[in-house]
Write a protein that holds these residues in place. Structure first.
Motif, PDB file in Angstrom:
ATOM      1  N   CYS A 194     -32.537 -17.954  29.766  1.00 33.88           N
ATOM      2  CA  CYS A 194     -31.875 -17.049  28.829  1.00 33.88           C
ATOM      3  C   CYS A 194     -31.945 -17.667  27.442  1.00 33.88           C
ATOM      4  O   CYS A 194     -31.477 -18.793  27.232  1.00 33.88           O
ATOM      5  N   ARG A 513     -30.347  -8.949  29.536  1.00 38.34           N
ATOM      6  CA  ARG A 513     -31.103 -10.076  28.993  1.00 38.34           C
ATOM      7  C   ARG A 513     -32.402  -9.591  28.369  1.00 38.34           C
ATOM      8  O   ARG A 513     -32.794 -10.059  27.294  1.00 38.34           O
ATOM      9  N   TRP A 514     -33.077  -8.675  29.028  1.00 35.65           N
ATOM     10  CA  TRP A 514     -34.314  -8.123  28.468  1.00 35.65           C
ATOM     11  C   TRP A 514     -34.064  -7.489  27.107  1.00 35.65           C
ATOM     12  O   TRP A 514     -34.777  -7.743  26.139  1.00 35.65           O
ATOM     13  N   SER A 517     -32.917 -10.025  24.210  1.00 39.33           N
ATOM     14  CA  SER A 517     -34.000 -10.876  23.698  1.00 39.33           C
ATOM     15  C   SER A 517     -35.196 -10.071  23.222  1.00 39.33           C
ATOM     16  O   SER A 517     -36.192 -10.657  22.780  1.00 39.33           O
ATOM     17  N   PHE A 519     -37.329  -8.669  24.921  1.00 42.66           N
ATOM     18  CA  PHE A 519     -38.416  -8.988  25.848  1.00 42.66           C
ATOM     19  C   PHE A 519     -39.245 -10.204  25.436  1.00 42.66           C
ATOM     20  O   PHE A 519     -40.335 -10.426  25.970  1.00 42.66           O
ATOM     21  N   THR A 522     -40.679 -12.666  28.066  1.00 43.31           N
ATOM     22  CA  THR A 522     -40.809 -11.837  29.265  1.00 43.31           C
ATOM     23  C   THR A 522     -42.119 -11.066  29.252  1.00 43.31           C
ATOM     24  O   THR A 522     -42.818 -11.003  30.260  1.00 43.31           O
ATOM     25  N   TYR A 531     -43.038  -1.395  22.923  1.00 43.88           N
ATOM     26  CA  TYR A 531     -41.644  -1.091  23.281  1.00 43.88           C
ATOM     27  C   TYR A 531     -40.840  -0.684  22.045  1.00 43.88           C
ATOM     28  O   TYR A 531     -40.140   0.341  22.054  1.00 43.88           O
ATOM     29  N   CYS A 547     -36.982  -0.004  31.028  1.00 44.74           N
ATOM     30  CA  CYS A 547     -36.500  -1.002  31.987  1.00 44.74           C
ATOM     31  C   CYS A 547     -36.726  -0.549  33.425  1.00 44.74           C
ATOM     32  O   CYS A 547     -37.082  -1.356  34.297  1.00 44.74           O
ATOM     33  N   LEU A 550     -40.311  -1.086  34.259  1.00 43.55           N
ATOM     34  CA  LEU A 550     -40.549  -2.509  34.527  1.00 43.55           C
ATOM     35  C   LEU A 550     -40.127  -2.878  35.951  1.00 43.55           C
ATOM     36  O   LEU A 550     -40.829  -3.606  36.650  1.00 43.55           O
TER      37      LEU A 550
END
Length: 609
Positions: A194, A513-514, A517, A519, A522, A531, A547, A550
């Motif tokens: 993270c 978290r995605w 941040s 992504f 990731t 995105y 999401c 994904l």
């Protein structure tokens, strides 16, 4: 009757919006206390749910109010005691008349896996980790003269003993030093996946310097002794030092020294600020950027945008997302935002992101990991040729400070400490390091509904949100976007939803978290650009749809690791391989047709004053 009512209401705690309802109704503490009582009696979670203590706990710790309720009822203290007993003895405390034997050393199996999972279910959320680590607590003192040290009482003690093993007293308190050291490194590896947690550990513990000093202590004749600990520390150092998705950096695999038949194929990190070239992947050739000015002029609307213009722009955006080599994202986003400013009324007040005057310097909130986060963003941009190689980090730092100050002016109570804003860093790279254009874009975006979902800090403790919601630590990303993603998963991807529940991990943490941040670490940069373009152009519903797409892409990987009881570790630590928006755009459009109306209604419900 009251017990039946509490039992039924406990089921609300298994969803983000249900947690919000319990908090608003002042029932959260009572329900969690009931949960703890049933766990102590070894009963099922509730009379209507047989499985899911871990899943529900991971959901509850997503908000500070939930963690505080778990602490007040004694759940966290009991978890710490049982965890330490599992680490030392391989099982829960046994009766006095039953002899306890020291088990063999099976790392990441049986008791070790159970201990690691139980700890990470509480620390998986950055908000809960921050609350635990910053809570007033006196660490259990250690005495080097004692043959056996007192047992830890709280999670802070456990983290200090198994991660920061920097004294002989800490070594003495570990019954199996090597295994406990690797256990602590594995926990640290998951936590530092993270980016917000990485910034916290770097600012408060200088984690990179600590790991490098441990590698230096493992040297013999100026060479690092190769063992499982040095290999794991090397993997963490690579993770902490550079950003990048699949194909942009090489994360060294975990190789056990006992099973290695050849020389370790990677160079070990041992110098501050220097990453060996073997961990930096050669980026694919970036296409030359188109003239964004000409693109904007081609699509710029008249004084009143017509339906045909909107249709043309939307088809252009979708066509651009289907191309892996498209590079005109910035021009398209600026055109769309200009249309929103002309044709739609602002949902939120515009942020005034201006240069900070000298008299306002004292009111700028402290940003966790500001210098380190900016250095990672700039290094990433230089490596991918997004910004000039001579770019300094100071302009980005100043932009982050200006944005933080503007956000605090629209909060219930101005925050003194804020997280690093990864979305600002992504926008900075999108505009090639041009501060003025990045500032103008952020200012225009800040008044739209989309900003509340793609920009995680935009509505943090926002004045128009109900105070009782803001005080809970919940954001609209958590109780709206993540809740919608969970509903879509249950309807459209039931196997994925089942895998998360059986693994004791709420998908809310992964999705949050995605989004937080943007992504980074990731997905590769090209997919991050797609995105941002898609969400800014098509609206916040595509945050949720993206999401879900994904998770559909990861379905087989999730199912495989759920059967191996390693889903939590794999999905958090490993980058996503092979995802391209062009392959999943049709699926997202199908989801929009069937669930778009529900999504837009939920996302527009902000629970404002």
């Amino acid at each position: 009757f009251e017990e039946v009512l509490v039992d039924n209401m406990l089921g609300f705690a298994s969803t983000p919006k249900g947690l919000l309802l319990l908090h608003e109704g002042s029932m959260l503490e009572q329900c969690i206390d009931y949960l703890y009582q049933r766990k102590c009696k070894k009963l099922q979670v509730s009379k209507t749910q047989k499985f899911g203590y871990g899943y529900m706990v991971s959901q509850i710790v997503g908000i500070p109010a939930g963690l505080q309720a778990l602490e007040s009822c004694g759940f966290i203290r009991q978890l710490s005691q049982n965890l330490w007993w599992l680490l030392e003895n391989g099982g829960p405390p046994a009766p006095v008349d039953v002899p306890v034997t020291q088990p063999p050393d099976p790392f990441f199996e049986g008791a070790s896996l159970k201990a690691m999972t139980s700890l990470l279910q509480v620390l998986i959320s950055y908000d809960s980790l921050y609350c635990i680590l910053t809570a007033p607590h006196t660490l259990v003192p250690l005495n080097e003269e004692l043959s056996r040290q007192p047992e830890p009482e709280e999670i802070q003690d456990i983290i200090q003993r198994i991660i920061f093993i920097d004294s002989s007293a800490k070594r003495q308190c570990l019954m199996n030093y090597e295994s406990m050291q690797i256990f602590g490194l594995r926990i640290l590896s998951v936590l530092l996946s993270c980016l917000d947690t990485l910034m916290y550990f770097q600012q408060h513990h200088d984690i990179v310097s600590y790991l490098l000093s441990c590698q230096h202590d493992a040297k013999l004749d100026d060479k690092i002794v190769l063992d499982d600990c040095t290999i794991e520390r090397n993997r963490i150092l690579v993770r902490c030092s550079i950003l990048g998705g699949y194909g942009e950096k090489v994360l060294p695999p975990r190789l056990s020294v006992e099973n290695m038949s050849d020389v370790y194929p990677f160079t070990l990190c041992d110098t501050p600020g220097v990453i060996p070239p073997c961990y930096i992947a050669t980026p694919s050739t970036t296409p030359e950027a188109k003239d964004d000015v000409k693109l904007s002029a081609m699509l710029i609307p008249d004084s009143a945008a017509s339906d045909s213009w909107l249709t043309k722009t939307r088809s252009f955006v979708l066509a651009a997302c289907r191309k892996s080599s498209f590079s005109g994202h910035v021009g398209l986003m600026e055109v769309v935002l200009k249309y929103h400013q002309q044709e739609t009324s602002p949902v939120f007040p515009v942020l005034s992101i201006e240069d900070v005057a000298e008299e306002e310097c004292s009111s700028i909130p402290s940003i966790t990991g500001l210098e380190y986060g900016c250095s990672m963003i700039v290094e990433y941009g230089i490596r991918l040729s997004l910004i000039p190689p001579t770019t300094d980090t100071k302009p980005l730092q100043n932009l982050c400070r200006c944005v933080s100050l503007a956000i605090t002016k629209q909060q219930h109570s101005p925050a003194k400490v804020m997280k690093f804003d990864w979305f600002v860093g992504v926008v900075y790279l999108l505009f090639g390091g041009h501060i003025d254009r990045a500032r103008s874009f952020l200012t225009s975006l800040s008044s739209t509904l989309t900003s509340g979902y793609i920009w995680s800090l935009r509505l943090l403790n926002y004045t128009a949100i109900k105070p009782e919601i803001a005080s809970s630590g919940l954001t609209i990303i958590h109780y709206n976007a993540c809740h919608c993603v969970e509903r879509l998963i249950q309807k459209c991807l039931p196997k994925v939803a089942c895998a998360f529940r059986l693994s004791g991990m709420s998908p809310t943490h992964l999705v949050k978290r995605w989004i937080t941040s943007c992504f980074l670490n990731t997905l590769p940069w090209s997919e991050i650009c797609n995105y941002v373009l898609l969400v800014v152009s098509e609206g916040p519903a595509y945050v949720c749809l993206y999401c879900v797409a994904l998770l559909k892409h990861l379905e087989m990987r999730l199912l495989q690791h759920s059967t191996q009881h390693t889903l939590l570790y794999n999905i958090l630590e490993e980058p996503i391989v092979g995802f391209m928006l062009t392959d999943h755009l049709d699926y997202m459009l199908q989801l929009e047709q069937s669930h778009g109306k529900m999504l837009r209604a939920d996302l527009q419900s902000l629970d404002v004053i």
